[in-house]
Design a protein around this motif. Structure first.
Motif, PDB file in Angstrom:
ATOM      1  N   VAL A 107       0.823  -1.161   0.068  1.00  0.00           N
ATOM      2  CA  VAL A 107       0.104   0.059  -0.095  1.00  0.00           C
ATOM      3  C   VAL A 107       0.774   1.377  -0.226  1.00  0.00           C
ATOM      4  N   TYR A 108       1.923   1.113   0.821  1.00  0.00           N
ATOM      5  CA  TYR A 108       2.651   2.419   0.903  1.00  0.00           C
ATOM      6  C   TYR A 108       3.400   2.599  -0.534  1.00  0.00           C
ATOM      7  N   LYS A 109       3.684   1.459  -0.974  1.00  0.00           N
ATOM      8  CA  LYS A 109       4.775   1.498  -2.172  1.00  0.00           C
ATOM      9  C   LYS A 109       3.694   2.197  -3.165  1.00  0.00           C
ATOM     10  N   LEU A 110       2.335   1.749  -3.422  1.00  0.00           N
ATOM     11  CA  LEU A 110       1.462   2.252  -4.396  1.00  0.00           C
ATOM     12  C   LEU A 110       1.173   3.426  -4.295  1.00  0.00           C
ATOM     13  N   ILE A 111       1.068   3.900  -3.037  1.00  0.00           N
ATOM     14  CA  ILE A 111       0.773   5.635  -2.737  1.00  0.00           C
ATOM     15  C   ILE A 111       2.000   6.151  -3.152  1.00  0.00           C
ATOM     16  N   GLY A 112       2.980   5.871  -2.982  1.00  0.00           N
ATOM     17  CA  GLY A 112       4.274   6.599  -3.451  1.00  0.00           C
ATOM     18  C   GLY A 112       4.438   6.711  -4.843  1.00  0.00           C
ATOM     19  N   LEU A 113       4.186   5.461  -5.495  1.00  0.00           N
ATOM     20  CA  LEU A 113       4.145   5.745  -7.063  1.00  0.00           C
ATOM     21  C   LEU A 113       3.051   6.447  -7.551  1.00  0.00           C
ATOM     22  N   ALA A 114       2.026   6.604  -7.002  1.00  0.00           N
ATOM     23  CA  ALA A 114       0.788   7.544  -7.296  1.00  0.00           C
ATOM     24  C   ALA A 114       0.953   8.785  -7.422  1.00  0.00           C
ATOM     25  N   LEU A 115       1.948   9.136  -6.079  1.00  0.00           N
ATOM     26  CA  LEU A 115       2.466  10.410  -5.714  1.00  0.00           C
ATOM     27  C   LEU A 115       3.337  11.048  -6.864  1.00  0.00           C
ATOM     28  N   PHE A 116       4.340  10.109  -7.208  1.00  0.00           N
ATOM     29  CA  PHE A 116       5.393  10.275  -8.173  1.00  0.00           C
ATOM     30  C   PHE A 116       4.620  10.544  -9.448  1.00  0.00           C
ATOM     31  N   PHE A 117       3.750   9.624  -9.962  1.00  0.00           N
ATOM     32  CA  PHE A 117       3.217   9.624 -11.201  1.00  0.00           C
ATOM     33  C   PHE A 117       2.488  11.130 -11.448  1.00  0.00           C
ATOM     34  N   ILE A 118       1.810  11.492 -10.502  1.00  0.00           N
ATOM     35  CA  ILE A 118       1.037  12.728 -10.454  1.00  0.00           C
ATOM     36  C   ILE A 118       1.929  13.766 -10.374  1.00  0.00           C
ATOM     37  N   LEU A 119       3.048  13.892  -9.866  1.00  0.00           N
ATOM     38  CA  LEU A 119       3.915  14.867  -9.971  1.00  0.00           C
ATOM     39  C   LEU A 119       4.656  15.104 -11.280  1.00  0.00           C
ATOM     40  N   SER A 120       4.962  13.759 -11.827  1.00  0.00           N
ATOM     41  CA  SER A 120       5.471  13.942 -13.228  1.00  0.00           C
ATOM     42  C   SER A 120       4.754  14.011 -14.260  1.00  0.00           C
ATOM     43  N   TRP A 121       3.262  13.649 -14.144  1.00  0.00           N
ATOM     44  CA  TRP A 121       2.306  13.784 -15.260  1.00  0.00           C
ATOM     45  C   TRP A 121       2.178  15.255 -15.995  1.00  0.00           C
ATOM     46  N   PRO A 122       2.402  16.304 -15.303  1.00  0.00           N
ATOM     47  CA  PRO A 122       2.276  17.398 -15.999  1.00  0.00           C
ATOM     48  C   PRO A 122       3.585  17.887 -16.929  1.00  0.00           C
ATOM     49  N   LEU A 123       4.718  17.460 -16.429  1.00  0.00           N
ATOM     50  CA  LEU A 123       5.858  17.501 -17.373  1.00  0.00           C
ATOM     51  C   LEU A 123       5.843  16.645 -18.280  1.00  0.00           C
ATOM     52  N   TYR A 124       5.328  15.430 -18.246  1.00  0.00           N
ATOM     53  CA  TYR A 124       5.013  14.606 -19.369  1.00  0.00           C
ATOM     54  C   TYR A 124       4.119  15.178 -20.538  1.00  0.00           C
ATOM     55  N   VAL A 125       3.167  15.789 -20.144  1.00  0.00           N
ATOM     56  CA  VAL A 125       2.126  16.261 -20.931  1.00  0.00           C
ATOM     57  C   VAL A 125       2.632  17.654 -21.786  1.00  0.00           C
ATOM     58  N   ARG A 126       3.239  18.278 -20.947  1.00  0.00           N
ATOM     59  CA  ARG A 126       3.783  19.699 -21.604  1.00  0.00           C
ATOM     60  C   ARG A 126       4.960  19.373 -22.568  1.00  0.00           C
ATOM     61  N   SER A 127       5.859  18.276 -22.181  1.00  0.00           N
ATOM     62  CA  SER A 127       6.974  18.162 -22.857  1.00  0.00           C
ATOM     63  C   SER A 127       6.967  17.275 -24.040  1.00  0.00           C
ATOM     64  N   ASP A 128       6.194  16.300 -24.051  1.00  0.00           N
ATOM     65  CA  ASP A 128       5.889  15.264 -25.015  1.00  0.00           C
ATOM     66  C   ASP A 128       5.066  15.917 -26.365  1.00  0.00           C
ATOM     67  N   ALA A 129       5.451  15.612 -27.399  1.00  0.00           N
ATOM     68  CA  ALA A 129       4.946  16.120 -28.796  1.00  0.00           C
ATOM     69  C   ALA A 129       3.397  15.363 -28.929  1.00  0.00           C
ATOM     70  N   ASP A 130       3.467  14.140 -28.633  1.00  0.00           N
ATOM     71  CA  ASP A 130       2.222  13.343 -28.588  1.00  0.00           C
ATOM     72  C   ASP A 130       1.935  12.710 -27.441  1.00  0.00           C
TER      73      ASP A 130
END
Length: 141
Positions: A107-130
């Motif tokens: 559970v703690y691992k999934l919470i940490g991964l979800a938090l990291f995914f939420i933090l990295s998602w805006p960077l992914y959406v704004r930097s990737d061409a597609d």
């Protein structure tokens, strides 16, 4: 022997030993330092998301950061050195003892991964061409 009760007692004893020192950690300035680091990271990350360098290989960066976070896993067992002797007769029932530790670790691992995914998602959406929905390996080029 009730193994669930044994684990709960050991967990309570562990936190009973650790808790008195948390006040000293907070008084030492670590909490203030972490707060300043959080503020500095937030300012840097906001600036990075607003001004993304051209050609940033965000898919590879996310892959390099996600793999260690996904692979590394641990859970607290609260086992003691004498348990190799005294809990050996309970070996067939030790699944009850380890189940709670494994569940909380996952559970703690999934919470940490979800938090990291939420933090990295805006960077992914704004930097990737597609940008696509990054499911399993579809993020890879």
């Amino acid at each position: 022997m009730d193994l669930k009760k044994l684990r709960m007692e050991r967990r309570g004893r562990f936190w009973g030993e650790v808790t008195p020192y948390l006040g000293y950690v907070i008084q030492s300035g670590v909490a203030v330092l972490l707060l300043f680091m959080l503020i500095a990271f937030a300012a840097w990350y906001t600036s990075l998301v607003q001004h993304i360098p051209a050609g940033l290989p965000i898919r590879w960066i996310m892959l390099i950061l996600f793999v260690p976070l996904t692979v590394n896993s641990s859970f607290r067992t609260y086992l003691q050195p004498a348990d190799t002797v005294f809990l050996l007769p309970q070996e067939s029932r030790m699944n009850d003892y380890f189940k709670a530790g494994w569940t909380s670790g996952v559970v703690y691992k999934l919470i940490g991964l979800a938090l990291f995914f939420i933090l990295s998602w805006p960077l992914y959406v704004r930097s990737d061409a597609d940008p696509s929905l990054c499911v399993l390996l579809s993020c890879l080029p």
